[in-house]
Design a protein around this motif. Sequence first.
Motif, short mmCIF file in Angstrom:
data_model
loop_
_atom_site.label_atom_id
_atom_site.label_comp_id
_atom_site.label_asym_id
_atom_site.label_seq_id
_atom_site.Cartn_x
_atom_site.Cartn_y
_atom_site.Cartn_z
N ILE A 67 -11.50 2.32 -17.59
CA ILE A 67 -11.68 1.02 -16.95
C ILE A 67 -10.46 0.18 -17.30
O ILE A 67 -10.11 0.02 -18.47
N SER A 68 -9.79 -0.34 -16.25
CA SER A 68 -8.59 -1.15 -16.48
C SER A 68 -8.81 -2.52 -15.86
O SER A 68 -8.94 -2.63 -14.63
N ASN A 69 -8.90 -3.55 -16.70
CA ASN A 69 -9.21 -4.91 -16.23
C ASN A 69 -10.39 -4.92 -15.26
O ASN A 69 -10.33 -5.51 -14.19
N GLY A 70 -11.44 -4.21 -15.65
CA GLY A 70 -12.67 -4.22 -14.84
C GLY A 70 -12.69 -3.21 -13.71
O GLY A 70 -13.74 -2.97 -13.12
N ARG A 71 -11.54 -2.58 -13.41
CA ARG A 71 -11.52 -1.58 -12.33
C ARG A 71 -11.93 -0.22 -12.90
O ARG A 71 -11.37 0.24 -13.90
N ILE A 72 -12.92 0.40 -12.27
CA ILE A 72 -13.47 1.66 -12.79
C ILE A 72 -12.80 2.85 -12.11
O ILE A 72 -12.82 2.95 -10.88
N LEU A 73 -12.20 3.74 -12.92
CA LEU A 73 -11.66 4.99 -12.38
C LEU A 73 -12.50 6.12 -12.95
O LEU A 73 -12.57 6.29 -14.16
N GLY A 74 -13.11 6.86 -12.09
CA GLY A 74 -13.94 7.97 -12.58
C GLY A 74 -15.25 8.00 -11.83
O GLY A 74 -15.44 7.22 -10.91
N SER A 117 -5.39 4.81 -4.90
CA SER A 117 -6.37 4.64 -3.80
C SER A 117 -6.68 3.16 -3.58
O SER A 117 -6.74 2.37 -4.51
N THR A 118 -6.90 2.81 -2.31
CA THR A 118 -7.24 1.40 -2.01
C THR A 118 -8.75 1.20 -2.06
O THR A 118 -9.23 0.08 -1.99
N ASP A 119 -9.49 2.29 -2.18
CA ASP A 119 -10.96 2.19 -2.27
C ASP A 119 -11.32 2.05 -3.76
O ASP A 119 -11.35 3.03 -4.49
N ARG A 120 -11.54 0.83 -4.20
CA ARG A 120 -11.69 0.59 -5.64
C ARG A 120 -13.02 -0.07 -5.95
O ARG A 120 -13.53 -0.84 -5.15
N LYS A 121 -13.54 0.21 -7.17
CA LYS A 121 -14.76 -0.49 -7.59
C LYS A 121 -14.50 -1.24 -8.89
O LYS A 121 -13.72 -0.77 -9.73
N TYR A 122 -15.15 -2.39 -9.02
CA TYR A 122 -14.89 -3.28 -10.15
C TYR A 122 -16.18 -3.69 -10.83
O TYR A 122 -17.23 -3.78 -10.19
N ASP A 131 0.84 -1.20 0.00
CA ASP A 131 0.00 0.00 0.00
C ASP A 131 0.88 1.26 0.00
O ASP A 131 0.47 2.31 -0.45
N ARG A 132 2.09 1.12 0.56
CA ARG A 132 2.99 2.28 0.62
C ARG A 132 3.74 2.38 -0.70
O ARG A 132 4.79 1.78 -0.88
#
Length: 1459
Positions: free
Chosen positions: A848-855, A667-672, A418-419
């Motif tokens: 969207i990167s491999n299912g991870r949504i940024l935005g 960020s560690t708070d991610r949505k997929y 995480d660091r």
Amino acid sequence: MRNLIVLSLLLNIHRVLSAPKGVTASLSAKWSMTPFLLETSEFIGEDGNEKFWQFVDTVKELTVYKQGESVRSYYNLILKKAGQFLTDLQVNLLRFSLALRSYSPAVQASQQIASDEGPPEACPAFVSIHGQHSCSTKDIKKLLKAAAGRPKPYLHKNEHTYPGVNTTDVPVAILYAEIGTKKFTSFHKVLSEKAEGGKLVYVLRHFVAHPKPRRMLLSGYGVELAIKSTEYKAVDDTKVKGGNAEEDDSEEVQGFVFETLKKSHPELKQQLVELRKHLLESTDDMVPLKVWEMQDLSVQAAARIMSVPKFDALKLMRDLSQNFPSEARSLTKVAVTQEMRKEIEENQKRLSESIGVHPGDGELFINGLHIDLDVHNPFSILDVLRAEARVLEGLHNLGIKGEHQGKLLRLPVNAVDDRYALDIRHPAIMWINDIENDPVYGSWPMGVQELLRATFPGVIRQIRRNLFNLVIRPESVELVKLAELFYKHKIPLRIGFVFVVNTEDEIDGFSEAGVGFFRVLNYIADEYDLSQTLMSMVSMYNKVEAGEMLSVDAISAYLKRKFPKANAERILGVESEYDDKRKVRKPNSCHFGLGSLPLALFNGVPLSPDEMDPEELETIILQRIMDTTTTFQRAVFTGQLTEGSSVVDYLMEQPNVVPRMNPLILSTDRKYLDFTGKPGDLWRSATAIDSPPAFLTLTSTFPFLLYEDGMSAVTMWIVGDFDKVSGRKLLLGALKRVQKVSPGVRVGVIDNPSGKPSGENSVLYRAIWASLLTQKNKAAAEFVQKLLREESILLLQKGTKMKELLMQGMDRDAFEKKFNTLEVDFIRSQQLFCRDVLKLSPGQQAVISNGRILGPFEEQEEFTAEDFQLLEKITRSASAEKVKAKVKLMGMKAKASDLVMKVDALLTAAPQGEVRRDVHFVQDSHSVLLLSPQVVNVRLQVFMNCRAKLSEMPLKSFYRFVLESDVSFLGNDTVSPGPLARFLELPESPLLTLIMITPESWMVQAVRSPHDLDNIHLQEVSGTVAAEYELEHLLLEGHCFDLSTGQPPRGLQFTLGMSRDPLMYDTIVMANLGYFQLKANPGAWILKLREGRSEDIYQILSHDGADSPADAGDVVVVLNSFHSKIIKVRVQKKAEKINEDLLSENSESKGIWDSIDDGEKAKEDVLNIFSVASGHLYERFLRIMMLSVLRHTETPVKFWFLKNYLSPSFKETIAHMAEEYGFQYELVQYKWPRWLHQQTEKQRIIWGYKILFLDVLFPLAVDKIIFVDADQIVRADLKDLRDFDLEGAPYGYTPFCDSRGEMEGYRFWKSGYWNSHLGHRKYHISALYVVDLKKFRKIAAGDRLRGQYQALSQDPNSLSNLDQDLPNNMIHQVAIKSLPQEWLWCETWCDDASKVSAKTIDLCNNPKTKEPKLTAAARIVPEWVEYDNEIKRLLRQVQEQDGTATQGQTPSPLQEKGS
């Protein structure tokens, strides 16, 4: 037939007339039974909000079936409806969760929030719109109109919000109703329509208008019957009425299942009942074993288990472990084979080496995840099973089966730290020193092997390598001075500076101080040396007054003074020769990403703002050096770091090093997205984003831009409106990055137009899409890049035809055919996908990167090529490359890139636990049970991890774990109240004590039992001892810290309550870990600082783990599960109170202790007496002690009793006693904190409560408290003891008597450890002591005692008399005032002559005579018998009045406080 006749003859011979004896224990919730339908909706809601509402729609009028159906068939109907949304495995988990009542607290929390809201009279359902209520749908319109003027209601996390249009400026309507009822349906219809139209936000909370007042028995806890020592007889001789026999024929008794026998031979029913009684009574086999008989017990138990058919093995294992004291003798006769011993040893060796499991350890692994059984309970294990099921079913749906599933599951998905660290090989950094090349470090050794050389702990190795690198932004003189300190003391730390300066050409050193400072430093660095630069920086900063900035004049003056020959114009002016590095050295936002630059980096890792306190920073840096040394040692040892490697390059090639910092990506708070559903399925979702089948169909036929063929590890989708400049810029950035350096990345495009798509406004996107569908990778990519350039857009706007923009090497015919025939429908479906699945408004952008949504991205937010590089690196290193390697090994060629993307999204979206272990056995034929249980589709392996050569009994108690896999129904199809613990076949001779072993956050108390649960002696009981417990509270725990000091604010008080009753419970913060605990129950609670001194001095700044925003003043906590709830609260002193101290006596204003009663009338003169008791005998003594106190004082008395161990009968009668004798009382309670070493024996736990929690058990208003043992008789006024001068000590104890000569050999404190530890001081007895609580809290005596206890209690041989040994052991740190000897007389230690002056008499145990307490009491204290008879008369009178003598009547409600 002959056998039957013999059996009946036997039965006639052994007629047993008494009822079978046993013990039962049950635990009920404090709230009424919650409906299964509502619990099911909560279970389904865990899979996503969309699913919850679809289920609600499916069952909206289900309760009409309740009337005509039996409870069993209604339950089955609910499961059938749930089955439309769940797989078979999840339905089984649902059954288990309903049996556990796992979601009952969630339903009850809503119910409590509704009652706090104040439901209107006679309303089966009601809607609340900004605080106004209505029972009718007709009023909704009217309420909505007026809503704007009232504040919006507070919504908690995870509310059931209807998935309507995302709008923020509309009213919020909260519906309180019961799903499945007609009233709910009528409200739901109106509200859901309005929510879909964007008129309101619709939230649903469960509310049952008329809950059935039915007890709900819980499960998921253990019950222990421990065998007590009978060295001193401690059983009350008062006879107990009650206790009815309760038979359960389904239990096996000595090999007979009587339920089956009775069905087979109904004519022998009476004889079978009698045989059962006889067998139950003949199992008393409790003769102690010899040491040589115990040695092999563990292996013998395993051999016995392995010898039966595997379906019976688990049951036998349970029975042996739960009844071990009475089963142990039968095990001594079991023979163990050499093969079994050998196999166990080989397996134990493997387990010890591979996963650190040692012989005798009990461990649980689920799919390789270690489940710590000290922390986990059935509720949390159910959550683990659900999470595992989601991932495994997802893999199954993606076509991955068998051993491949296990291989993918075990991938270390989040191995990236995480660091994150920044790459420090950047020209923007001016390095002041270089450990590897500077002559000053020339004498140090060069070899990295030096790291492995042994040194004293804490010594920093001086090695001539740049192992430790500190980069500082010189914002303050303290930071620069610290750098100088490290440099001067030759700490092996390479120090660099980053300057944030203006890069505009026209700015020179005479017009801006930053530029001037930068040029002067460059001049010194170039003309002299870098160390001189550091000294100059310190000198310049030293001239700056505190709080001021460095000025241009100060820089010029320094230059003239220090370097008189230097030409200021040549250095600072416009034509400066020392400015060439200014643009290079600007650490632009491209390197550091969004947000501000960190103040310091250690080996690239940014230090957080709270680590940047100059006073602490030196310690933090030195600690980092020590920690990093360990990492380097490991790297050298494993050969990753060799003599030839560059250390800085090695550091910067670690997976956590990124080219730039962008909080959005890191960020560690991610949505997929969830790709695991099949097209045509009902909506499926396993993560935060729900996915309709249209999307799955859409993604399965998706064209991509690629720069090379083969399998792609990373799939990126660019979402935006490509008719806008920002949308085109975003896509162009992605393509440039991919084209330059990224093989194995493919890019997809999704259009999210701002308006309605039409032929005219979609020309560009249709051209992109047509080229993707018809052209080869390279040609398509080049054409799309050309299209996105602004000159191409201008040409199209001027009327240029698309075919004129086509490039060489393209298949023109195929393109034109596709371009001219493409309808806009596909754009419309993409727009819907953006709205429904990605939750984007029209025109918004996302990646969207491999299912991870940024935005979605903000209007001004740029996502550059460097950001794409960072995103790609993070995606690859976290998991994508590992998944790709595994998919390659599977040999799945078709759609392999799709599979990598889908598997990666599934695995990274799953909550990350610890690393999965590979648990394998060398052999499993003699020591491993292989089973396939019913509840969950699982392969279960049970390894017999025996401990060899036992020297004592491994289990000394009887035990039951209360748990059922499915809801059970009674014969008439009504639901059974729930499970309970049943102990049959118990031996009658031992004395037993009942202990409830519950999850950490449960506070339970006994509410009904006529028997003494502390002393159960079955020989003296007829029938069954039934104990009923209640879950009285769920605990809210927390840790609190003062942000300014980083220390716990000792003595700070919190209160907990609800909006209608804000002060229901209160507590004090301990210095140990800043710990506090508060009693609560399911519902929404408000945590506040207590009014008065706490609130005056402190304010809450932020909190974690609660349900309100982190910066909200009031901390709202929703308790909605049986899990532990632990929060963190950070407070800070108010600016004007910065010098005030909560505990200080000499504070300008009064201390906390004096301010408690501010605003109230002067304190009443009350004598506060504290005592603890467990078991009927000690409660009998306790009443007599109370009476003796009251007889000898005129002062009003308030008794404080530890509630945890009081019997129901004592709690029922204490109110009558208070009324009769005119005293006040209060029952106090504290749960032993989980971090404090736990005691397992009940007596030792009670001793712990006498001493360890004195500072937090009582309100702050109590100044002094006197502890009096239950078995004491008082003969003087305790007011004299309260007013006794303790001469500054926090407490006073009486020393042990020395006067009875014949006991000299038993005085353990006169020799050995105690003699040397105490020196000239005396050893004190803990039967009577007075505590000055003000002083006790001021000197943190409680925290010191707990700290010492934690250190000593790890050794089982220390603190044998915990409550007494601990204060005596701490006598040098926490002083004890010795009270005059007459305050405590006890016959065991004091001579007869001193009895005359005794102010209290204690019935100490006599180790010489071992005389029973009751006999001793009547002999030693003549008035004891009178007191005893007086209380017996009172209790008889109470019984007659209440009619409680009649068996089976409900006892009066328990009274907590009395006056």
